[in-house]
Design an enzyme around this catalytic site. Sequence first.
Site, mmCIF file in Angstrom:
data_model
loop_
_atom_site.group_PDB
_atom_site.id
_atom_site.type_symbol
_atom_site.label_atom_id
_atom_site.label_comp_id
_atom_site.label_asym_id
_atom_site.label_seq_id
_atom_site.Cartn_x
_atom_site.Cartn_y
_atom_site.Cartn_z
ATOM 1 N N GLY A 110 0.821 -1.208 0.000
ATOM 2 C CA GLY A 110 0.000 0.000 0.000
ATOM 3 C C GLY A 110 0.858 1.263 0.000
ATOM 4 O O GLY A 110 2.015 1.263 -0.408
ATOM 5 N N ASP A 165 4.941 -15.311 -7.769
ATOM 6 C CA ASP A 165 3.886 -16.153 -8.359
ATOM 7 C C ASP A 165 3.941 -16.190 -9.879
ATOM 8 O O ASP A 165 3.212 -16.962 -10.500
ATOM 9 C CB ASP A 165 2.503 -15.634 -7.942
ATOM 10 C CG ASP A 165 2.233 -15.797 -6.461
ATOM 11 O OD1 ASP A 165 2.989 -16.532 -5.799
ATOM 12 O OD2 ASP A 165 1.276 -15.178 -5.960
#
Length: 441
Positions: A110, A165
Amino acid sequence: MDDTVPQKVVVHKDSPRGVHFRRAGPRQKVYFESDEVHACIVTCGGLCPGLNTVIREIVCGLYHMYGVSRILGIDGGYRGFYAKNTVTLTPKVVNDIHKRGGTILGTSRGGHDKSKIVDSIQDRGINQVYIIGGDGTQKGAAVIYEEIRRRGLKVSVVGIPKTIDNDIPVIDKSFGFDTAVEEAQRAINAAHVEAESIENGIGLVKLMGRYSGFIAMYATLASRDVDCCLIPESPFYLEGKGGLYEFIEKRLKENGHMVIVIAEGAGQDLLSENLQPLDQKDASGNKLLQDVGLCISQKIKDHFARQNKMSINLKYIDPTYMIRAIPSNASDNVNCTLLAQSAVHGAMAGFTGHTVGLVNGRHTYIPFHRINEKQNKVVITDRMWARLLSSTNQPSFLDPKDIEQAKKAIEPANGLLDDEQAKKAKEPANGLLDDECPEDK
């Protein structure tokens, strides 16, 4: 200057030209004078093998190739631009950091307050920003780039894609992925040893993969000890004919043991409703997931206890944070070096608003919007997943309706763009910059 790299290399005779990206590398003319450059580097999101290598090579590339001496490290991710101190980076400071995992700059999720970030960049006189992070980070980088452009600042914003990923589209693979697959082998091997050492032993290994099952798929293919691989893209069910319980029973009767690999995002729909978080998200906007490994382990134990036909011994292994916290291997170190150097060459040439990535074996400059269009996922009607099913001899757990839906999700038959996409793809020939991004003084 006119070298481009096609996004798709498999085409048909009637295929359109498709999307091309500008090839990365040094240019004859540069936009920035070395003594005028004030660069900064920031790392955001989760950890990944190779972060420190990328930091090291950006610093060394700027210093040794272009004579740039003013380089700042932003401490603690995007928030660090306005909430923390900076770190002065020199070749001496970063000399040995590639031998350590994590990031010396710290990271966070964030903190995309574009106004505060660009204010800080402007106040410090920074004119090159190197942003290392995953898909959420690259979206933040695109927002920062647009704000810088709106203010008319002469600042180059360059992204280096990082995702363990491997879920960032367009690029062949992200740095750290090879290391993650290699390290996953240790967990799979341990599960296999545990399983085969006891009657009806089951080794269950949970690997990373929130929305994309690439680590689980490649680790399974590399291992050859895995009997079943479960990923988010391929739905599976537990009960009934063709379900996971039936397959486990069959494999235990055949071999006396088995190994299951499950990605963290797989099977979330099978968890009890009272265990599901109510749309809770982390600071990056990712949905918080339940520990599917623990839940599926317990469900398997409960099932065989109820059946009372076969006693099982299940061992659950979760190496998630061990895998992403280690230093990168040789292959990823080379990849990190080339990515970092390509980023430096692009920034010095005055290119901006792009991510550096490997496309069909060539390093390219990819506009932010291309990276942020969608997520890279395993296509379960593709050859690689078929190879995995052949290797493990596991059922697909799909019914005909699932297969039809999966076919609709893949790309157009020509492997490139349909007419609608082709219209949208009509951009400048360089695939990157418009006239407002000069490449020389």
